[in-house]
Design a protein around this motif. Sequence first.
Motif, PDB file in Angstrom:
ATOM      1  N   GLU A  37      -5.234   4.060  23.944  1.00  0.00           N
ATOM      2  CA  GLU A  37      -4.840   4.913  22.732  1.00  0.00           C
ATOM      3  C   GLU A  37      -5.108   4.323  21.492  1.00  0.00           C
ATOM      4  N   ARG A  38      -4.402   3.072  21.396  1.00  0.00           N
ATOM      5  CA  ARG A  38      -4.641   2.504  20.084  1.00  0.00           C
ATOM      6  C   ARG A  38      -5.963   2.120  19.517  1.00  0.00           C
ATOM      7  N   LEU A  39      -7.007   1.678  20.716  1.00  0.00           N
ATOM      8  CA  LEU A  39      -8.344   1.646  20.097  1.00  0.00           C
ATOM      9  C   LEU A  39      -9.009   2.935  19.943  1.00  0.00           C
ATOM     10  N   LYS A  40      -8.765   3.915  20.304  1.00  0.00           N
ATOM     11  CA  LYS A  40      -9.097   5.412  19.732  1.00  0.00           C
ATOM     12  C   LYS A  40      -8.749   5.749  18.522  1.00  0.00           C
ATOM     13  N   LEU A  41      -7.314   5.521  18.257  1.00  0.00           N
ATOM     14  CA  LEU A  41      -6.912   5.677  16.880  1.00  0.00           C
ATOM     15  C   LEU A  41      -7.486   4.723  15.902  1.00  0.00           C
ATOM     16  N   PHE A  42      -7.593   3.256  16.140  1.00  0.00           N
ATOM     17  CA  PHE A  42      -8.228   2.652  15.108  1.00  0.00           C
ATOM     18  C   PHE A  42      -9.615   2.986  14.977  1.00  0.00           C
ATOM     19  N   MET A  43     -10.592   3.285  16.130  1.00  0.00           N
ATOM     20  CA  MET A  43     -11.809   3.577  15.793  1.00  0.00           C
ATOM     21  C   MET A  43     -11.932   4.825  14.941  1.00  0.00           C
ATOM     22  N   SER A  44     -11.070   5.791  15.340  1.00  0.00           N
ATOM     23  CA  SER A  44     -11.149   6.949  14.501  1.00  0.00           C
ATOM     24  C   SER A  44     -10.883   6.779  13.076  1.00  0.00           C
ATOM     25  N   GLN A  45     -10.175   5.806  12.782  1.00  0.00           N
ATOM     26  CA  GLN A  45      -9.774   5.490  11.181  1.00  0.00           C
ATOM     27  C   GLN A  45     -10.743   4.703  10.557  1.00  0.00           C
ATOM     28  N   VAL A  46     -11.454   3.860  11.273  1.00  0.00           N
ATOM     29  CA  VAL A  46     -12.504   3.135  10.342  1.00  0.00           C
ATOM     30  C   VAL A  46     -13.820   3.847  10.692  1.00  0.00           C
ATOM     31  N   GLU A  47     -14.055   4.712  11.337  1.00  0.00           N
ATOM     32  CA  GLU A  47     -15.151   5.628  11.340  1.00  0.00           C
ATOM     33  C   GLU A  47     -15.902   5.871  10.149  1.00  0.00           C
ATOM     34  N   GLY A  48     -17.196   5.460   9.851  1.00  0.00           N
ATOM     35  CA  GLY A  48     -17.903   6.005   8.841  1.00  0.00           C
ATOM     36  C   GLY A  48     -17.377   5.152   7.525  1.00  0.00           C
ATOM     37  N   LYS A  49     -16.562   4.184   7.752  1.00  0.00           N
ATOM     38  CA  LYS A  49     -16.034   3.673   6.628  1.00  0.00           C
ATOM     39  C   LYS A  49     -16.690   2.140   6.414  1.00  0.00           C
ATOM     40  N   ASP A  50     -16.954   1.688   5.238  1.00  0.00           N
ATOM     41  CA  ASP A  50     -17.060   0.356   5.138  1.00  0.00           C
ATOM     42  C   ASP A  50     -16.169  -0.506   5.077  1.00  0.00           C
ATOM     43  N   ILE A  51     -16.292  -1.649   5.954  1.00  0.00           N
ATOM     44  CA  ILE A  51     -15.388  -2.654   6.257  1.00  0.00           C
ATOM     45  C   ILE A  51     -14.621  -3.072   4.768  1.00  0.00           C
ATOM     46  N   ALA A  52     -15.489  -3.440   3.873  1.00  0.00           N
ATOM     47  CA  ALA A  52     -14.912  -4.063   2.881  1.00  0.00           C
ATOM     48  C   ALA A  52     -13.987  -3.273   2.039  1.00  0.00           C
ATOM     49  N   ASP A  53     -14.435  -1.961   2.106  1.00  0.00           N
ATOM     50  CA  ASP A  53     -13.571  -0.884   1.383  1.00  0.00           C
ATOM     51  C   ASP A  53     -12.208  -0.831   2.254  1.00  0.00           C
ATOM     52  N   VAL A  54     -12.081  -0.849   3.402  1.00  0.00           N
ATOM     53  CA  VAL A  54     -11.017  -0.942   4.159  1.00  0.00           C
ATOM     54  C   VAL A  54      -9.926  -2.007   3.909  1.00  0.00           C
ATOM     55  N   ILE A  55     -10.616  -3.290   4.040  1.00  0.00           N
ATOM     56  CA  ILE A  55      -9.795  -4.483   3.681  1.00  0.00           C
ATOM     57  C   ILE A  55      -9.128  -4.505   2.190  1.00  0.00           C
ATOM     58  N   GLU A  56     -10.229  -3.921   1.340  1.00  0.00           N
ATOM     59  CA  GLU A  56      -9.660  -3.738  -0.078  1.00  0.00           C
ATOM     60  C   GLU A  56      -8.503  -2.670  -0.103  1.00  0.00           C
ATOM     61  N   ALA A  57      -8.568  -1.444   0.483  1.00  0.00           N
ATOM     62  CA  ALA A  57      -7.515  -0.647   0.565  1.00  0.00           C
ATOM     63  C   ALA A  57      -6.093  -1.431   1.187  1.00  0.00           C
ATOM     64  N   GLY A  58      -6.350  -2.054   2.086  1.00  0.00           N
ATOM     65  CA  GLY A  58      -5.372  -2.551   2.862  1.00  0.00           C
ATOM     66  C   GLY A  58      -4.621  -3.815   1.953  1.00  0.00           C
ATOM     67  N   SER A  59      -5.469  -4.409   1.155  1.00  0.00           N
ATOM     68  CA  SER A  59      -4.780  -5.517   0.391  1.00  0.00           C
ATOM     69  C   SER A  59      -4.124  -4.878  -0.797  1.00  0.00           C
ATOM     70  N   LYS A  60      -4.470  -3.886  -1.270  1.00  0.00           N
ATOM     71  CA  LYS A  60      -3.710  -3.241  -2.336  1.00  0.00           C
ATOM     72  C   LYS A  60      -2.285  -2.799  -1.743  1.00  0.00           C
ATOM     73  N   LYS A  61      -2.441  -1.994  -0.645  1.00  0.00           N
ATOM     74  CA  LYS A  61      -0.911  -1.688   0.212  1.00  0.00           C
ATOM     75  C   LYS A  61      -0.270  -2.882   0.340  1.00  0.00           C
ATOM     76  N   LEU A  62      -0.756  -4.139   0.675  1.00  0.00           N
ATOM     77  CA  LEU A  62       0.213  -5.089   1.041  1.00  0.00           C
ATOM     78  C   LEU A  62       0.698  -5.702  -0.361  1.00  0.00           C
ATOM     79  N   GLY A  63      -0.170  -5.768  -1.417  1.00  0.00           N
ATOM     80  CA  GLY A  63       0.330  -6.112  -2.638  1.00  0.00           C
ATOM     81  C   GLY A  63       1.661  -5.280  -3.058  1.00  0.00           C
ATOM     82  N   ALA A  64       1.705  -4.264  -2.939  1.00  0.00           N
ATOM     83  CA  ALA A  64       2.808  -3.286  -3.110  1.00  0.00           C
ATOM     84  C   ALA A  64       4.146  -3.557  -2.513  1.00  0.00           C
TER      85      ALA A  64
END
Length: 109
Positions: A37-64
Amino acid sequence: MRIIGAYMLAYLGGNANPDAAAVTSILDSIGEKPDEERLKLFMSQVEGKDIADVIEAGSKKLGAVPSGGGGGGGAGGADGGDGEAKKEEKKEEEEEDGGFDFSDDDDDE
C-alpha cells in the motif's frame, strides 16, 4: 523510508524513472519486503515528477518545520537548588575516609 531509499538508489544507479518493480527488487536484495500500500502511494506521488523538483519541494517544507533548537537549558531548576547540597554531601563522604581506600581489592598475602 526504505521505499524512498530504494527509489533513490535506483535513481542514482541510472534509472531515471524507477518503477515499483525496481524498488521491490532493491528491497528484496537486502531481504526486505515493501508494504504494498505504501509503495503504491509513494509511486503515485512521484509519478511523472522530476526527482530534483520533489527533493527541492521537500527541502522547503523541512525548512519551515521548527527544529526546537535553543530550548534545552530549562530543566535545571526542577531540583530546587539541591544540586549544591548533593555535591557537598558527596564531598563530605569522600573526606570521611581520609582519602584512603580501605577495600580488600588488593590481597598482599
